[in-house]
Design a protein around this motif. Sequence first.
Motif, PDB file in Angstrom:
ATOM      1  N   ALA A   1       0.926  -1.205   0.102  1.00 60.46           N
ATOM      2  CA  ALA A   1       0.056   0.049   0.139  1.00 60.46           C
ATOM      3  C   ALA A   1       0.932   1.248   0.031  1.00 60.46           C
ATOM      4  O   ALA A   1       0.738   2.225  -0.609  1.00 60.46           O
ATOM      5  CB  ALA A   1      -0.909   0.095   1.296  1.00 60.46           C
ATOM      6  N   ALA A   2       1.911   1.294   0.840  1.00 59.77           N
ATOM      7  CA  ALA A   2       2.849   2.448   0.943  1.00 59.77           C
ATOM      8  C   ALA A   2       3.590   2.573  -0.479  1.00 59.77           C
ATOM      9  O   ALA A   2       3.711   3.441  -0.857  1.00 59.77           O
ATOM     10  CB  ALA A   2       3.506   2.361   1.954  1.00 59.77           C
ATOM     11  N   ALA A   3       4.213   1.576  -1.130  1.00 63.63           N
ATOM     12  CA  ALA A   3       4.914   1.658  -2.219  1.00 63.63           C
ATOM     13  C   ALA A   3       3.923   2.099  -3.301  1.00 63.63           C
ATOM     14  O   ALA A   3       4.524   3.074  -4.286  1.00 63.63           O
ATOM     15  CB  ALA A   3       5.064   0.333  -2.552  1.00 63.63           C
ATOM     16  N   ARG A   4       2.649   1.732  -3.418  1.00 62.47           N
ATOM     17  CA  ARG A   4       1.758   2.377  -4.536  1.00 62.47           C
ATOM     18  C   ARG A   4       1.582   3.923  -4.385  1.00 62.47           C
ATOM     19  O   ARG A   4       1.709   4.543  -5.158  1.00 62.47           O
ATOM     20  CB  ARG A   4       0.325   1.438  -4.630  1.00 62.47           C
ATOM     21  CG  ARG A   4       0.583   0.058  -4.960  1.00 62.47           C
ATOM     22  CD  ARG A   4      -0.887  -0.405  -5.342  1.00 62.47           C
ATOM     23  NE  ARG A   4      -1.905  -0.349  -4.218  1.00 62.47           N
ATOM     24  CZ  ARG A   4      -1.765  -1.610  -3.216  1.00 62.47           C
ATOM     25  NH1 ARG A   4      -1.233  -2.401  -3.466  1.00 62.47           N
ATOM     26  NH2 ARG A   4      -2.470  -1.381  -2.149  1.00 62.47           N
ATOM     27  N   TRP A   5       1.297   4.233  -3.101  1.00 67.64           N
ATOM     28  CA  TRP A   5       1.052   5.612  -2.602  1.00 67.64           C
ATOM     29  C   TRP A   5       2.214   6.453  -3.196  1.00 67.64           C
ATOM     30  O   TRP A   5       2.104   7.585  -3.695  1.00 67.64           O
ATOM     31  CB  TRP A   5       0.552   5.669  -1.326  1.00 67.64           C
ATOM     32  CG  TRP A   5       0.106   6.980  -0.937  1.00 67.64           C
ATOM     33  CD1 TRP A   5      -0.946   7.331  -0.896  1.00 67.64           C
ATOM     34  CD2 TRP A   5       0.876   8.262  -0.497  1.00 67.64           C
ATOM     35  NE1 TRP A   5      -1.226   8.647  -0.448  1.00 67.64           N
ATOM     36  CE2 TRP A   5      -0.015   9.241  -0.117  1.00 67.64           C
ATOM     37  CE3 TRP A   5       2.145   8.425  -0.212  1.00 67.64           C
ATOM     38  CZ2 TRP A   5       0.230  10.181   0.283  1.00 67.64           C
ATOM     39  CZ3 TRP A   5       2.615   9.711   0.158  1.00 67.64           C
ATOM     40  CH2 TRP A   5       1.906  10.617   0.692  1.00 67.64           C
ATOM     41  N   VAL A   6       3.401   5.933  -2.723  1.00 67.86           N
ATOM     42  CA  VAL A   6       4.675   6.693  -3.050  1.00 67.86           C
ATOM     43  C   VAL A   6       4.757   6.709  -4.493  1.00 67.86           C
ATOM     44  O   VAL A   6       5.320   7.958  -5.106  1.00 67.86           O
ATOM     45  CB  VAL A   6       5.913   6.108  -2.388  1.00 67.86           C
ATOM     46  CG1 VAL A   6       7.329   6.907  -2.778  1.00 67.86           C
ATOM     47  CG2 VAL A   6       5.788   6.490  -1.060  1.00 67.86           C
ATOM     48  N   ALA A   7       4.618   5.887  -5.070  1.00 65.24           N
ATOM     49  CA  ALA A   7       4.927   5.739  -6.593  1.00 65.24           C
ATOM     50  C   ALA A   7       3.792   6.585  -7.464  1.00 65.24           C
ATOM     51  O   ALA A   7       4.356   7.312  -8.509  1.00 65.24           O
ATOM     52  CB  ALA A   7       4.688   4.256  -7.306  1.00 65.24           C
ATOM     53  N   ALA A   8       2.498   6.730  -6.958  1.00 66.56           N
ATOM     54  CA  ALA A   8       1.633   7.595  -7.564  1.00 66.56           C
ATOM     55  C   ALA A   8       1.945   9.106  -7.253  1.00 66.56           C
ATOM     56  O   ALA A   8       1.987   9.980  -8.056  1.00 66.56           O
ATOM     57  CB  ALA A   8       0.286   7.037  -7.038  1.00 66.56           C
ATOM     58  N   ALA A   9       2.288   9.315  -6.074  1.00 68.71           N
ATOM     59  CA  ALA A   9       2.867  10.677  -5.736  1.00 68.71           C
ATOM     60  C   ALA A   9       4.004  11.097  -6.303  1.00 68.71           C
ATOM     61  O   ALA A   9       4.112  12.327  -6.986  1.00 68.71           O
ATOM     62  CB  ALA A   9       2.971  10.833  -4.136  1.00 68.71           C
ATOM     63  N   ALA A  10       4.971  10.402  -6.447  1.00 67.51           N
ATOM     64  CA  ALA A  10       6.202  10.789  -7.379  1.00 67.51           C
ATOM     65  C   ALA A  10       5.921  11.047  -8.479  1.00 67.51           C
ATOM     66  O   ALA A  10       6.629  11.933  -9.089  1.00 67.51           O
ATOM     67  CB  ALA A  10       7.338   9.595  -6.957  1.00 67.51           C
TER      68      ALA A  10
END
Length: 567
Positions: free
Chosen positions: A290-299
């Motif tokens: 979940a955290a990895a998806r959120w960071v990737a989208a924000a980046a």
Amino acid sequence: WPDGVSRRNFLQLAAASLGLAGLTACTRQPIEKIVPYVRQAEEFLPGKPILFATSMALSGVATGLLIESHNGRPTKVEGNPEHPASLGATDAVTQASVLGLYDPDRSQRISQLGDASTWTNLNQQITAGLNAQSNFGGAGLRLLTGPVSSPTEARLIAALLETYPQARWHRWDPLASDGATKGLTEAFGAPVGLRFDLAKAEVVLAFESDFLTCGPGAVRYARDFADRRRVGHGATAMNRLYIAESSPTATGTVADHRFRLRPSQTAALVQALAAAVGVAGVAAPALDSAAARWVAAAARDLAAHRGTALVVAGDSLPAAAHTLVAAINDALGASGSTLLYSAPITVDPVDNVASLGALLDDMKAGKVDLLLVSGVNPVYDAPADFDVAAVFKSSTAMRIHHGLYDDETAAYCQWHVPAAHYLESWGDARAYDGTVSLVQPLIEPLYGGKTASEMLGALLGRPADDAYTLLRETWETQMGGETFESAFRKLLHDGQIPGSALAATQPALVAASVGAAVQALAAAPAGGDLELALRPDPSVLDGRFANNGWLQELPKPITKLTWENAI
């Protein structure tokens, strides 16, 4: 009360505050000339309000205000529409500050060991103490204040340290962002100030930061952020806000993408974002899906808006996280656009915990002979392991406390001097962008309180000079000329000095700082099954406004708690 505190008897005290607003403040207008914001003095009508421009400083940073005065009595606080820090708006603390002026629990006399004394007696002892220090360069002289941005106070402190070169100036403020100060210093090799330009920001990401409601510039940030959320009149796009936080905040409620996490997980999220946007020397840590998806989208979103993106780090984050966030903003081209660096707003910023610790060490070693504590209450709000009360109690130094209340620190000082409320004071301070904001009184000090500049004047052997004289000295030296009188009146009318905002700079990122920050975050302790995050209260902050009935009655954001304790 022996039978405990109830809502009813607490509100009885709040009613007493309001009663004093009507009884004690009607006839004590300032003797010096003050300048109304609107030209009404000649056409003054009883009962018709007059507005005066002034400023209120919190943790050293000023907000420009308009104060409504009825028959010489300040009654209502509003924002100054011409001041860049407020644009006509205020926050809860400034709105409620007028009640603090009439607080019946305010200190009302100069005291020595609990007995009433006089300004003359105090200055006789100060003079004797300073005479003893003259042969040692002031080696036993110490000054403890909060953060200072006032040009007048800075001038007086500089003069004091020049007169007594061995003296030391310490600072303490539990609300200060030591992590940001240290992290930015490591990132750029020297202390810097920073402010945001949310009017230019298309995408904003915040880590543990309630930047729209708390901290310097929050009133202006909220205005600029809200303006970018509106569509119509030709505007078809809105800004976007990502936020990662461990506790719900008012800023988080307006986020488009909110990610909740444990406090101990924030550092890994910051490091992962740094790696995703291309900060050199940063490897992505392991994250859950979940955290990895959120960071990737924000980046992806941030990278697609280089030059109009911004990442904000909260005050609770460690210094290494602030260093990495500075590197992220550098990679996104935020500097000079959505993020403006400048000289620090406060004078000579320090690590507050280290500064207070150094003072206490000197007191334990018997190196302090004369100590002035002005505007802070370390016995109440310093870290418990410092045991400030025990250190003060065992010290042989002459200790002078200057504050609005006869508080916990005053109890461990031989002398106490009541402070003037900002609505009773002459002075100046810098706003979040560095704009010099002037402070003029709406009323003569109700209890003969002294300002910080007057206390510094006493240490300089000038106890007879009032704050108005000291303020004029500062600006007459800088502005001077035959037109000073009219120019100064114009500045008092406006409440600020136009063009005094600190110039934006472009500091270079120290390459080695990124690697050091990554190592520091890797060495941080891991979280456990239960984590506790302590934050300032939204209304009474660190407790300094606990005696303000309005703020005590204000429901907390999100929880709507009023009297109950969240824990």
